[in-house]
Enzyme design. Sequence first.
Site, mmCIF file in Angstrom:
data_model
loop_
_atom_site.group_PDB
_atom_site.id
_atom_site.type_symbol
_atom_site.label_atom_id
_atom_site.label_comp_id
_atom_site.label_asym_id
_atom_site.label_seq_id
_atom_site.Cartn_x
_atom_site.Cartn_y
_atom_site.Cartn_z
ATOM 1 N N CYS A 113 0.815 -1.226 0.000
ATOM 2 C CA CYS A 113 0.000 0.000 0.000
ATOM 3 C C CYS A 113 0.844 1.270 0.000
ATOM 4 O O CYS A 113 0.334 2.348 -0.307
ATOM 5 C CB CYS A 113 -0.938 0.015 1.200
ATOM 6 N N HIS A 253 -3.546 7.098 2.512
ATOM 7 C CA HIS A 253 -3.908 5.780 1.983
ATOM 8 C C HIS A 253 -5.275 5.401 2.540
ATOM 9 O O HIS A 253 -5.586 5.689 3.697
ATOM 10 C CB HIS A 253 -2.848 4.750 2.395
ATOM 11 N N ASN A 283 -10.152 -0.348 -0.517
ATOM 12 C CA ASN A 283 -8.685 -0.305 -0.471
ATOM 13 C C ASN A 283 -8.145 -0.915 -1.770
ATOM 14 O O ASN A 283 -8.299 -2.105 -2.020
ATOM 15 C CB ASN A 283 -8.187 -1.103 0.750
#
Length: 326
Positions: A113, A253, A283
């Site tokens: 990520c 994020h 996500n």
Amino acid sequence: MKRMRVRSTGAYLPEKVLTNFDLEKMVDTSDEWIRTRTGIVERHIAADDEATSDLVVKAAREALERGNLTPEDIDAIIVATVTPDTAYPSTACWVQKGLNVKGNIAFDINAACSGFIYATAVAQGLIATGVAKTVLVAGAEIMSRFVNWEDRSTCVLFGDGAGVVIYEESDDDSGLIDIYLGADGTIGELLIQPAGGTRMPPSHETVEKKLHTVHMQGNEVFKHAVRMMQEASLKVLEHSGYTADDVDLFVPHQANIRIIEATIKRVGIPWEKTMVTIDKFANVPAATIPLTLHEAVITGKLKKGDLVLSSAFGGGFTWGAFLMRW
Ligand code: ACO
């Protein structure tokens, strides 16, 4: 050393949308649980014939058009991903093929990520040293191919998509001000796709046991994510001589709305200055930051001259933050 700034952005989200209500029919979950525990309402899912590079090529075409550039103007293509088309060639090389260009630099980065922030640091290195003048950085994932659709604790969390930022040499005050990166491989097993590499090569058994999918100790990841996104954000602000009050837009994020809420509280950034897309996209590991930057641009929330702070945390563990004058 030459600085770099953003020339343009682009994004591509696959057509198919999977809502929380659709997931209610697949696993023992509810729209209410997913919304309140994660902030996710829906996510995009790639078509069977789409690979990660196909998503990047579409996002890249938009970024090129918005930047008034052609594929030949790009000196380097960097794709941050944990879901590449193939182990090799790299997804970036498949993107070259899709854009019908050759001869420029092309490679992938795996920092889960945090991949887009890592790739941004590498792009800055290429531009600062004069190796490249214009660098296309993509964050792209097709997570739907690597989640266990019978595991409610992970399958509800992820989505597919690609975001692209084109960086170029800066000749004014705009551009990257500072960047901070970190990693801790000693506790990497808390978030892992165990099989498919040299440690556990693919076999009938690994497929049967679904070891090619995300395995995560969500609670532990959550705690580390909040701590490291806070630390990375504060470090980059402190090192560059800015404070949270100076930030015009925070682009974190997007793993869980509660991680974002806890991070902004600790860093001191108000909700109104925080960009959130997790409700629509979920996500999309390395893609969430470029997707969210692009969303901020097209919705008018990010304007020339704004001070943008971004931070991420992901598998590895990896983390990072950057501060940029848009
Ligand atoms: N629907 C309904 N119930 C569920 C679901 C679901 N989809 N998933 C879990 N539950 C249940 C659990 O079974 C548990 O039930 P129990 O109490 O009867 O045992 C209960 O909900 C609570 O489970 P927790 O895991 O404690 O829930 P939590 O509030 O921690 O939320 C989550 C879980 C959303 C995964 C959270 O921990 C999280 O977001 N973690 C971080 C994820 C992240 O940041 N990942 C990093 C990026 S990924 C990458 O880098 C590739």
